[in-house]
Design a protein around this motif. Structure first.
Motif, PDB file in Angstrom:
ATOM      1  N   ALA A   1       0.831  -1.206   0.000  1.00 14.66           N
ATOM      2  CA  ALA A   1       0.000   0.000   0.000  1.00 14.66           C
ATOM      3  C   ALA A   1       0.866   1.256   0.000  1.00 14.66           C
ATOM      4  O   ALA A   1       0.565   2.237  -0.703  1.00 14.66           O
ATOM      5  CB  ALA A   1      -0.934   0.004   1.209  1.00 14.66           C
ATOM      6  N   ASN A   2       1.954   1.230   0.776  1.00 16.42           N
ATOM      7  CA  ASN A   2       2.858   2.378   0.808  1.00 16.42           C
ATOM      8  C   ASN A   2       3.510   2.618  -0.545  1.00 16.42           C
ATOM      9  O   ASN A   2       3.664   3.762  -0.978  1.00 16.42           O
ATOM     10  CB  ASN A   2       3.939   2.196   1.881  1.00 16.42           C
ATOM     11  N   MET A   3       3.895   1.546  -1.217  1.00  8.82           N
ATOM     12  CA  MET A   3       4.505   1.688  -2.542  1.00  8.82           C
ATOM     13  C   MET A   3       3.520   2.330  -3.504  1.00  8.82           C
ATOM     14  O   MET A   3       3.853   3.244  -4.252  1.00  8.82           O
ATOM     15  CB  MET A   3       4.961   0.332  -3.092  1.00  8.82           C
ATOM     16  N   LEU A   4       2.278   1.858  -3.450  1.00 10.11           N
ATOM     17  CA  LEU A   4       1.258   2.424  -4.330  1.00 10.11           C
ATOM     18  C   LEU A   4       0.964   3.875  -3.970  1.00 10.11           C
ATOM     19  O   LEU A   4       0.818   4.724  -4.840  1.00 10.11           O
ATOM     20  CB  LEU A   4      -0.027   1.594  -4.242  1.00 10.11           C
TER      21      LEU A   4
ATOM     22  N   GLU B   1      -6.704   1.992 -15.107  1.00  7.02           N
ATOM     23  CA  GLU B   1      -5.438   1.597 -15.718  1.00  7.02           C
ATOM     24  C   GLU B   1      -4.531   2.806 -15.877  1.00  7.02           C
ATOM     25  O   GLU B   1      -3.316   2.699 -15.715  1.00  7.02           O
ATOM     26  CB  GLU B   1      -5.687   0.953 -17.085  1.00  7.02           C
ATOM     27  N   GLN B   2      -5.140   3.946 -16.173  1.00  7.86           N
ATOM     28  CA  GLN B   2      -4.362   5.183 -16.354  1.00  7.86           C
ATOM     29  C   GLN B   2      -3.616   5.530 -15.061  1.00  7.86           C
ATOM     30  O   GLN B   2      -2.438   5.895 -15.096  1.00  7.86           O
ATOM     31  CB  GLN B   2      -5.280   6.340 -16.754  1.00  7.86           C
ATOM     32  N   GLU B   3      -4.264   5.390 -13.918  1.00  7.96           N
ATOM     33  CA  GLU B   3      -3.612   5.686 -12.641  1.00  7.96           C
ATOM     34  C   GLU B   3      -2.464   4.721 -12.372  1.00  7.96           C
ATOM     35  O   GLU B   3      -1.410   5.113 -11.878  1.00  7.96           O
ATOM     36  CB  GLU B   3      -4.626   5.636 -11.497  1.00  7.96           C
ATOM     37  N   ILE B   4      -2.666   3.438 -12.703  1.00 14.59           N
ATOM     38  CA  ILE B   4      -1.606   2.457 -12.493  1.00 14.59           C
ATOM     39  C   ILE B   4      -0.432   2.751 -13.418  1.00 14.59           C
ATOM     40  O   ILE B   4       0.724   2.718 -12.996  1.00 14.59           O
ATOM     41  CB  ILE B   4      -2.136   1.018 -12.675  1.00 14.59           C
ATOM     42  N   GLU B   5      -0.717   3.090 -14.669  1.00 13.90           N
ATOM     43  CA  GLU B   5       0.359   3.448 -15.602  1.00 13.90           C
ATOM     44  C   GLU B   5       1.110   4.685 -15.116  1.00 13.90           C
ATOM     45  O   GLU B   5       2.331   4.759 -15.210  1.00 13.90           O
ATOM     46  CB  GLU B   5      -0.190   3.676 -17.015  1.00 13.90           C
ATOM     47  N   GLU B   6       0.382   5.640 -14.573  1.00 11.86           N
ATOM     48  CA  GLU B   6       0.999   6.847 -14.018  1.00 11.86           C
ATOM     49  C   GLU B   6       1.917   6.476 -12.847  1.00 11.86           C
ATOM     50  O   GLU B   6       3.021   7.001 -12.713  1.00 11.86           O
ATOM     51  CB  GLU B   6      -0.097   7.810 -13.546  1.00 11.86           C
TER      52      GLU B   6
ATOM     53  N   SER C   1      14.475  -3.673 -11.633  1.00 18.26           N
ATOM     54  CA  SER C   1      13.642  -3.074 -10.583  1.00 18.26           C
ATOM     55  C   SER C   1      12.406  -2.425 -11.191  1.00 18.26           C
ATOM     56  O   SER C   1      11.303  -2.533 -10.652  1.00 18.26           O
ATOM     57  CB  SER C   1      14.438  -2.032  -9.797  1.00 18.26           C
ATOM     58  N   ARG C   2      12.594  -1.744 -12.316  1.00 15.19           N
ATOM     59  CA  ARG C   2      11.445  -1.125 -13.011  1.00 15.19           C
ATOM     60  C   ARG C   2      10.426  -2.194 -13.411  1.00 15.19           C
ATOM     61  O   ARG C   2       9.227  -2.032 -13.200  1.00 15.19           O
ATOM     62  CB  ARG C   2      11.911  -0.386 -14.259  1.00 15.19           C
TER      63      ARG C   2
ATOM     64  N   LYS D   1       6.589  -2.631 -11.937  1.00 18.95           N
ATOM     65  CA  LYS D   1       5.468  -2.637 -12.886  1.00 18.95           C
ATOM     66  C   LYS D   1       4.653  -3.923 -12.731  1.00 18.95           C
ATOM     67  O   LYS D   1       3.419  -3.889 -12.711  1.00 18.95           O
ATOM     68  CB  LYS D   1       5.969  -2.509 -14.324  1.00 18.95           C
ATOM     69  N   SER D   2       5.347  -5.040 -12.589  1.00 23.60           N
ATOM     70  CA  SER D   2       4.656  -6.322 -12.431  1.00 23.60           C
ATOM     71  C   SER D   2       3.822  -6.349 -11.148  1.00 23.60           C
ATOM     72  O   SER D   2       2.672  -6.795 -11.161  1.00 23.60           O
ATOM     73  CB  SER D   2       5.676  -7.465 -12.426  1.00 23.60           C
ATOM     74  N   VAL D   3       4.378  -5.857 -10.044  1.00 25.92           N
ATOM     75  CA  VAL D   3       3.630  -5.831  -8.776  1.00 25.92           C
ATOM     76  C   VAL D   3       2.372  -4.983  -8.929  1.00 25.92           C
ATOM     77  O   VAL D   3       1.287  -5.378  -8.508  1.00 25.92           O
ATOM     78  CB  VAL D   3       4.504  -5.291  -7.619  1.00 25.92           C
TER      79      VAL D   3
END
Length: 176
Positions: free
Chosen positions: A97-100, A111-116, A130-131, A135-137
């Motif tokens: 949750a902190n990462m997000l 999807e736009q928010e996740i891509e952002e 790492s990138r 992205k996978s997570v």
């Protein structure tokens, strides 16, 4: 490996009324902020499945009657095992949750928010692996990421914690 021996209903009831079991169930209930009945059920299941799985009825009854420390510490450590697993799971969810939260607003729906979020995280991550992992997570979740990156649960948790710390300490770069 031998199949586990089931303790009799009488032996289980005898365990449930020991002072050590009652005390450990109360502590578990308090630590996990759950009803005593739930804590007691969790504790007896943990005992039967793990800490007492190789004990016979006779050994267990003898330990109850003689108030043997070996039974008492098994009950205490069963409680600690439950707490450790629960707190570890909560920590993993908190790290995720902190990462997000570092990357995108709390409303994670589109999807736009996740891509952002992926783009913002990528702006400070210099290592391609790492990138790709972040992205996978964010897009696929824990289980699929573990498979894709050949990680055990422990390796995934360690990487998640490390990435969360890194993103937190470099947040000023994200915000610019």
């Amino acid at each position: 490996m031998a199949t586990s021996k089931l303790l009799s209903e009488k032996t289980i009831k005898d365990i449930l009324v020991t002072p050590t079991f009652s005390k450990q169930a109360e502590i578990l209930s308090w630590h996990l902020k759950e009803p005593l009945q739930n804590a007691s059920q969790d504790l007896i299941v943990e005992l039967l499945d793990h800490r007492l799985k190789n004990w016979t009825d006779e050994e267990t009854e003898d330990a109850i009657i003689r108030e043997l420390p070996t039974l008492q510490w098994r009950i205490a450590f069963a409680r600690k095992d439950i707490e450790r697993r629960t707190w570890h799971s909560e920590k993993v969810e908190s790290d995720k949750a902190n990462m997000l939260a570092l990357a995108i607003p709390p409303d994670i729906h589109s999807e736009q928010e996740i891509e952002e979020a992926v783009e913002r995280a990528n702006s400070i991550l210099h290592n391609r692996q790492s990138r790709d992992w972040v992205k996978s997570v964010l897009t696929r979740g824990k289980a699929e990421t573990m498979v894709l990156f050949g990680q055990t649960n422990r390796q995934f948790q360690a990487k998640l914690h490390k990435m969360t710390l890194y993103l937190t300490t470099h947040r000023k770069e994200i915000d610019n």
